[in-house]
Design a protein around this motif. Structure first.
Motif, PDB file in Angstrom:
ATOM      1  N   SER A   1      23.410  31.529  21.066  1.00 54.11           N
ATOM      2  CA  SER A   1      23.529  32.663  20.139  1.00 54.11           C
ATOM      3  C   SER A   1      24.067  32.271  18.767  1.00 54.11           C
TER       4      SER A   1
ATOM      5  N   VAL B   1      19.898  33.195  25.532  1.00 51.12           N
ATOM      6  CA  VAL B   1      20.154  34.196  24.486  1.00 51.12           C
ATOM      7  C   VAL B   1      20.050  33.517  23.121  1.00 51.12           C
ATOM      8  N   GLY B   2      19.048  33.892  22.320  1.00 48.65           N
ATOM      9  CA  GLY B   2      18.934  33.379  20.963  1.00 48.65           C
ATOM     10  C   GLY B   2      17.755  32.444  20.765  1.00 48.65           C
TER      11      GLY B   2
ATOM     12  N   VAL C   1      15.856  36.034  25.219  1.00 42.02           N
ATOM     13  CA  VAL C   1      15.926  37.298  24.458  1.00 42.02           C
ATOM     14  C   VAL C   1      16.524  37.027  23.091  1.00 42.02           C
TER      15      VAL C   1
ATOM     16  N   ASP D   1      16.690  39.434  16.840  1.00 45.76           N
ATOM     17  CA  ASP D   1      15.853  39.581  15.648  1.00 45.76           C
ATOM     18  C   ASP D   1      14.397  39.847  16.024  1.00 45.76           C
TER      19      ASP D   1
ATOM     20  N   ILE E   1      22.583  19.631  19.377  1.00 43.69           N
ATOM     21  CA  ILE E   1      21.843  20.636  20.149  1.00 43.69           C
ATOM     22  C   ILE E   1      21.008  19.946  21.233  1.00 43.69           C
TER      23      ILE E   1
ATOM     24  N   ARG F   1      17.085  34.205   9.069  1.00 41.53           N
ATOM     25  CA  ARG F   1      17.914  35.216   8.410  1.00 41.53           C
ATOM     26  C   ARG F   1      18.408  34.816   7.025  1.00 41.53           C
TER      27      ARG F   1
ATOM     28  N   SER G   1      28.647  17.943  12.916  1.00 45.47           N
ATOM     29  CA  SER G   1      27.767  16.802  13.175  1.00 45.47           C
ATOM     30  C   SER G   1      26.404  17.213  12.635  1.00 45.47           C
TER      31      SER G   1
HETATM   32  P1  FAD Z   1      21.096  30.109  15.360  1.00 41.93           P
HETATM   33  O1  FAD Z   1      20.061  29.516  14.500  1.00 41.93           O
HETATM   34  O2  FAD Z   1      22.230  30.824  14.711  1.00 41.93           O
HETATM   35  O3  FAD Z   1      20.356  31.076  16.386  1.00 41.93           O
HETATM   36  C1  FAD Z   1      21.068  31.990  17.171  1.00 41.93           C
HETATM   37  C2  FAD Z   1      20.142  33.145  17.515  1.00 41.93           C
HETATM   38  O4  FAD Z   1      20.794  33.955  18.503  1.00 41.93           O
HETATM   39  C3  FAD Z   1      19.863  34.061  16.326  1.00 41.93           C
HETATM   40  O5  FAD Z   1      18.475  34.201  16.156  1.00 41.93           O
HETATM   41  C4  FAD Z   1      20.523  35.388  16.716  1.00 41.93           C
HETATM   42  O6  FAD Z   1      19.809  36.511  16.242  1.00 41.93           O
HETATM   43  C5  FAD Z   1      20.498  35.299  18.233  1.00 41.93           C
HETATM   44  N1  FAD Z   1      21.529  36.122  18.868  1.00 41.93           N
HETATM   45  C6  FAD Z   1      22.870  36.119  18.640  1.00 41.93           C
HETATM   46  N2  FAD Z   1      23.483  37.022  19.427  1.00 41.93           N
HETATM   47  C7  FAD Z   1      22.510  37.606  20.180  1.00 41.93           C
HETATM   48  C8  FAD Z   1      22.521  38.602  21.193  1.00 41.93           C
HETATM   49  N3  FAD Z   1      23.645  39.201  21.582  1.00 41.93           N
HETATM   50  N4  FAD Z   1      21.347  38.957  21.768  1.00 41.93           N
HETATM   51  C9  FAD Z   1      20.169  38.356  21.394  1.00 41.93           C
HETATM   52  N5  FAD Z   1      20.109  37.410  20.424  1.00 41.93           N
HETATM   53  C10 FAD Z   1      21.274  37.031  19.838  1.00 41.93           C
HETATM   54  N6  FAD Z   1      23.687  22.729  10.146  1.00 41.93           N
HETATM   55  C11 FAD Z   1      23.387  21.457   9.810  1.00 41.93           C
HETATM   56  O7  FAD Z   1      23.591  20.546  10.606  1.00 41.93           O
HETATM   57  N7  FAD Z   1      22.841  21.160   8.599  1.00 41.93           N
HETATM   58  C12 FAD Z   1      22.582  22.121   7.699  1.00 41.93           C
HETATM   59  O8  FAD Z   1      22.135  21.849   6.609  1.00 41.93           O
HETATM   60  C13 FAD Z   1      22.879  23.468   8.025  1.00 41.93           C
HETATM   61  N8  FAD Z   1      22.612  24.446   7.152  1.00 41.93           N
HETATM   62  C14 FAD Z   1      22.936  25.723   7.455  1.00 41.93           C
HETATM   63  C15 FAD Z   1      22.665  26.701   6.517  1.00 41.93           C
HETATM   64  C16 FAD Z   1      23.029  28.010   6.745  1.00 41.93           C
HETATM   65  C17 FAD Z   1      22.715  29.052   5.734  1.00 41.93           C
HETATM   66  C18 FAD Z   1      23.695  28.333   7.947  1.00 41.93           C
HETATM   67  C19 FAD Z   1      24.131  29.752   8.202  1.00 41.93           C
HETATM   68  C20 FAD Z   1      23.944  27.360   8.909  1.00 41.93           C
HETATM   69  C21 FAD Z   1      23.562  26.048   8.672  1.00 41.93           C
HETATM   70  N9  FAD Z   1      23.781  25.015   9.587  1.00 41.93           N
HETATM   71  C22 FAD Z   1      23.450  23.730   9.275  1.00 41.93           C
HETATM   72  C23 FAD Z   1      24.356  25.299  10.907  1.00 41.93           C
HETATM   73  C24 FAD Z   1      23.310  25.993  11.833  1.00 41.93           C
HETATM   74  O9  FAD Z   1      24.058  26.972  12.480  1.00 41.93           O
HETATM   75  C25 FAD Z   1      22.654  24.999  12.785  1.00 41.93           C
HETATM   76  O10 FAD Z   1      22.167  23.894  12.073  1.00 41.93           O
HETATM   77  C26 FAD Z   1      21.473  25.545  13.616  1.00 41.93           C
HETATM   78  O11 FAD Z   1      20.499  26.167  12.830  1.00 41.93           O
HETATM   79  C27 FAD Z   1      21.949  26.458  14.697  1.00 41.93           C
HETATM   80  O12 FAD Z   1      20.893  26.751  15.570  1.00 41.93           O
HETATM   81  P2  FAD Z   1      21.176  27.635  16.863  1.00 41.93           P
HETATM   82  O13 FAD Z   1      19.915  27.851  17.541  1.00 41.93           O
HETATM   83  O14 FAD Z   1      22.291  27.022  17.649  1.00 41.93           O
HETATM   84  O15 FAD Z   1      21.778  29.017  16.295  1.00 41.93           O
END
Ligand code: FAD
Ligand code: NAP
Length: 541
Positions: free
Chosen positions: A142, A14-15, A37, A40, A443, A49, A437
């Motif tokens: 997610s 998911v995500g 899935v 977005d 990740i 986003r 971190s």
């Molecule tokens: P995300 O990128 O949040 O992806 C999650 C995805 O899951 C999204 O696309 C969402 O639409 C999808 N999703 C959620 N729920 C559902 C559902 N029910 N069904 C289907 N899809 C779903 N971290 C750092 O280490 N350094 C940084 O400089 C940094 N900058 C950041 C800047 C911003 C503006 C933000 C908000 C966060 C930042 N972060 C940073 C933290 C960031 O969360 C992580 O670095 C990383 O991008 C997370 O990746 P991810 O894939 O785990 O989650």
């Protein structure tokens, strides 16, 4: 056209952010039937986003990237020290295209519900497109900061101008030229966007409740020779970060800031100020634990603010108060403090005179002061860590719902799984080092550990893996014990859930260090996944 998800899967992801994309790729290479899935309409998660002007990473580009594929490392060249959102999104798309990931993703598809079927040991998953998927395992990629938190302000939904949230910025951008723009929120998102907004808008009104500490990013273009050299030794470089407490290359001071004479302290702080970046946080060993030590850095930053900001009253308002340096996320700024020297920017202290309501086109303060606006930007953060999970109706063993299981805060084993919810894994969420971190290091470690675990289960005839309650109790206590003596407990921040009304005040990120955490996870795997109850059985078709 939307790719229809298969109805039977080994693994559903998911995500489609950094976590989900790597999970999809790795499970494919392990030969599992897997599908992703994404709610977005395209991939990138946070970086799809958060398109607000000024959005940028606060980890250096050469660290904030994948390391699992040497050819990707060789073929991609970072342009800036701290990459802006468009560069990161281009990178994510480059990786997805390079690995042909889109063919395994259903976009515009939100998971609404997931119910555990104990008889068949599968998750029954329902999406908002009407899909029904039976998946043996589900990986929640997610996100930590994927559910924007709107401020609970009377009348805000009826604001007659344009209402925006930095965490869900319109895909086609926003025209701010000549407009009266208000910004609520001065955390990382607000500090990044305010200078860019002020360059375009006729007038920018910053509605600040709490001033955050910000230090210069000193962003710059990267020297191509430096980037090429790093590529040639990238795995060695990355290996150091994998075992570093923060997942970075930051030098961690061994002295107490209280033992150092003022001249040497000043020199150290100036060095960090000139170099830019967040390394000042680790300059002395007691910055995380001793308020008097942290205050030395806090005082230094306040002196710089008073130097930069010409109007003394505005400078005073911008000086953080009421919490120690480092207790909230340290913000990297570009032109933030100098922005308050512009004629078209005003700073309003909404702690002293709180926002009462939004009335038509105005934000009205308790004193009755009205701020007339065309655009209102909320940079008010996220319902972090648990928000995206609780938005889904997740029902585990014996009909237990996740929000009930976590009513006093997240309870996990290693942050990866939770008792009563077998075959469900969370990437870089509560209970792990996660956003405290370099998230990309965390990740990769999580995805590799989780997918190895799933693969092990398929290869050895295990049909379900459930976290043991006592292992979970011990880990939850460990997470708390490591955090308790730190200054993080003293900041009214999203780390503590303080930004969401009614959320339990619990610090749920693991602060024991990325390298140490990796060792713990590896030992659990080597001990035949001690801490999980593994059930063998026939896979029913
Ligand atoms: P995300 O990128 O949040 O992806 C999650 C995805 O899951 C999204 O696309 C969402 O639409 C999808 N999703 C959620 N729920 C559902 C559902 N029910 N069904 C289907 N899809 C779903 N971290 C750092 O280490 N350094 C940084 O400089 C940094 N900058 C950041 C800047 C911003 C503006 C933000 C908000 C966060 C930042 N972060 C940073 C933290 C960031 O969360 C992580 O670095 C990383 O991008 C997370 O990746 P991810 O894939 O785990 O989650
Ligand atoms: P945040 O840190 O939670 O900041 C939210 C801001 O909104 C705070 O200033 C808060 O004030 C204010 N606020 C909330 N509700 C309000 C209300 N009703 N009235 C007035 N003010 C209100 O959110 P964020 O800035 O989006 O950052 C969240 C996290 O995302 C960061 O900590 C970071 O991990 C990540 N991020 C990173 C970057 C980067 O540099 N790469 C950029 C953006 C985000 P109070 O402090 O008083 O509550």
């Amino acid at each position: 056209m939307r790719v229809t998800p298969p109805t039977e899967l080994d693994v559903l992801v998911v995500g489609a952010g950094f976590s989900g994309l790597y999970s999809l790729h790795r499970l494919r290479t392990l030969g599992r039937s897997v599908h992703l899935v994404e709610a977005d309409d395209d991939l990138g998660g946070v970086w799809y986003r958060n398109r607000y002007p000024g959005a940028r990473c606060d980890i250096e580009s050469v660290d904030y990237c994948y390391s699992f594929d040497d050819s990707i490392v060789r073929e991609w060249t970072w342009a800036e020290r701290y990459p802006a959102q468009p560069e990161i999104l281009r990178y994510i798309n480059f990786v997805a295209d390079r690995l042909d990931l889109r063919s395994g993703i259903s976009f515009d598809t939100r998971v609404d519900a997931m119910h555990w079927d104990a008889e068949d040991s599968v998750w029954l998953v329902a999406t908002d497109c009407g899909d029904r998927i039976r998946a043996r395992h589900v990986i929640m990629a997610s996100g930590q900061l994927s559910k924007p938190q709107f401020p609970d302000i009377e009348g805000i939904k009826d604001f007659s101008g344009e209402l925006l949230h930095t965490g869900d910025w319109p895909r086609d951008g926003v025209e701010l030229t000549g407009k009266r723009v208000g910004v609520i929120g001065t955390g990382s998102s607000g500090v990044q966007t305010i200078p860019q907004v002020a360059k375009q808008a006729a007038h920018t009104t910053v509605l600040q409740r709490t001033a955050h500490y910000a230090i210069p990013a000193r962003n710059h273009d990267l020297d191509p020779a430096y980037v090429e050299d790093l590529k040639s030794r990238f795995q060695d470089y990355r290996e150091i970060a994998r075992h570093h407490p923060g997942g970075t290359h930051r030098r961690i001071g061994t002295e107490s800031a209280l033992d150092v004479d003022p001249g040497a302290l000043e020199e150290t702080f100036r060095g960090h100020w000139e170099k830019g970046g967040p390394d000042i946080l680790a300059a002395y060993r007691d910055f995380r634990t001793d308020e008097r030590a942290a205050e030395k850095a806090g005082d230094f930053v306040k002196e710089r603010i008073r130097e930069i900001v010409k109007d003394p009253e505005t400078a005073e308002k911008l000086c953080p108060k009421g919490y120690p340096f480092g207790a909230k996320r340290l913000v990297l700024e570009i032109d933030y403090y100098t922005t308050f020297n512009r004629d078209n920017v005003s700073l309003v202290d909404v702690k002293a005179d709180p926002i009462d309501r939004v009335d038509g086109s105005a934000v009205v303060l308790e004193s009755g002061a009205r701020h007339e606006l065309d655009v209102l930007i909320t940079a008010t953060g996220f319902d972090a860590l648990t928000g995206p999970l609780f938005a889904i109706d997740i029902v585990g063993v014996d009909g237990q719902r996740l929000p009930d299981a976590w009513k006093d805060g997240p309870r996990t084993f290693l942050g990866i799984g939770t008792h009563g919810f077998p075959n469900l894994y969370v990437v870089a969420g509560a209970g792990s080092p996660s956003v405290l971190s370099n998230v990309l290091i965390s990740i990769e470690q999580h995805v590799e550990w989780i997918t190895d675990f799933i693969d092990h289960q398929f290869r050895t005839g295990i049909i379900s893996a459930e976290v043991d309650e006592d292992a979970q109790d011990r880990w939850t206590q460990e997470v708390y014990d490591v955090a308790a003596p730190t200054l993080f407990m003293k900041g009214n921040s999203w780390y503590l859930g303080a930004n969401v009304p009614g959320k339990p005040r619990v610090f749920s990120l693991y602060l024991g260090g990325v390298g140490h955490y990796r060792d713990i996870c590896d030992k659990v795997a080597a001990d035949d996944y001690a801490g999980f109850t593994l059930t063998r059985g026939e896979i029913k078709s």
